[in-house]
Motif scaffolding. Structure first.
Motif: not given
Length: 310
Positions: A84-87, A28-36, A42-49
């Motif tokens: 997060l607001d803009d899902i 929700d901000g400029p901070q960078l995060y990481g994951i192995n 997979e990475v994808l645009q958020c589908p319908k929840l």
């Protein structure tokens, strides 16, 4: 994001070189995060929840992805920030931990960086115990925080730590008395889980935070004239750790004639078919995905009985 992941073969070439690849993202901000990247499917645009009644507030809903229904966790909410607001314009990182697949909702996904574990450091002292970090690093002179996903998952869907009746006999518990096990893991949650499990078997535990700390500790024993194989029944090590990963720790132990016979079990949330081959490559004795108390206890019982010739 179709090109985010390459083949497993390319990824496993990093093993034993104390290297990893991080997928960088923002919440929700400029901070960078990481994951192995090893944990990312997979990475994808958020589908319908679809919102599930009575689910954890961290679970923003479930999504149907490639024929399966997956829970989608808001990483921002999970780490104590506002959700997060803009899902619709957010992304989902599909991950596999401990043979369970789930999605993590993030605002944006940046890129993949190849790094040395020596550049990954434990969280600074003074951050307290309530944070959700296992490590920090710097990329292009910007701080990157690596989230303790195991802690998040343990809070959202707690795992039973109880060993089933019959897994450990009273005879085994008697044999375990005065025996010690060295455990190495950067996650405080994982250390506590393993420690409780081993203490239920009847063992004493020495718990350390990363591979470099563990290797230094073993060298201190040797310098004091003590043999690690006499001190410890076995070493149970995570794979993902700052400073030095479990693969490199294992390889370093195996390269030292004084420690070659130390029994090593790699215990990790990095579930995947490649792990069995990598265990052999670095010389570990066994591999077990986290966290299944009965299976962990059974492996320890096998080791106790093997030492006692039973």
């Amino acid at each position: 994001m179709a090109g985010v992941l390459d083949s497993v073969n390319q990824r496993t070439q990093l093993v034993g070189q104390n290297r990893l690849e991080l997928l960088l993202f923002r919440l929700d901000g400029p901070q960078l995060y990481g994951i192995n990247v090893f944990k990312v499917k997979e990475v994808l645009q958020c589908p319908k929840l679809v919102v599930m009644p009575k689910s954890s507030p961290v679970v923003r809903g479930v999504a149907n992805i490639r024929g399966g229904t997956l829970p989608i966790l808001d990483l921002s909410l999970a780490t104590g920030r506002r959700g997060l607001d803009d899902i619709k314009n957010s992304f989902v990182i599909i991950t596999e931990y401990n043979y369970k697949v789930q999605g993590f909702l993030v605002r944006s996904v940046e890129r993949i960086v190849n790094m040395n574990w020596e550049s990954i450091h434990p969280p600074p002292k003074g951050t307290g115990r309530s944070h959700y970090l296992t490590a920090v690093t710097r990329v292009d002179d910007k701080l990157v925080e690596i989230i303790d996903v195991e802690k998040i998952l343990a809070e959202v869907a707690p795992t039973s730590e109880t060993i089933s009746e019959g897994v450990v006999s009273s005879e085994t518990q008697a044999r375990a008395m005065s025996r010690k096990v060295l455990i190495v893991d950067d996650s405080s949650v994982a250390r506590k889980q393993v420690k409780r499990c081993l203490e239920s078997v009847g063992l004493e535990v020495v718990a350390l935070n990363d591979g470099r700390q563990a290797l230094g500790y073993l060298h201190e024993l040797l310098d004091a004239g003590k043999q690690p194989t006499d001190e410890f029944l076995m070493m149970i090590s995570d794979i993902e750790m700052p400073e030095m990963d479990g693969y490199t720790l294992t390889a370093e132990v195996r390269h030292d004639p004084r420690m070659q016979k130390l029994h090593i079990l790699l215990h990790t949330s990095l579930s995947g078919v490649f792990n069995q081959a990598m265990v052999k490559k670095v010389g570990a004795d066994d591999f077990l995905p986290k966290f299944k108390p009965d299976e962990l206890a059974s492996r320890v019982v096998e080791r106790i009985n093997a030492v006692h010739g039973s």
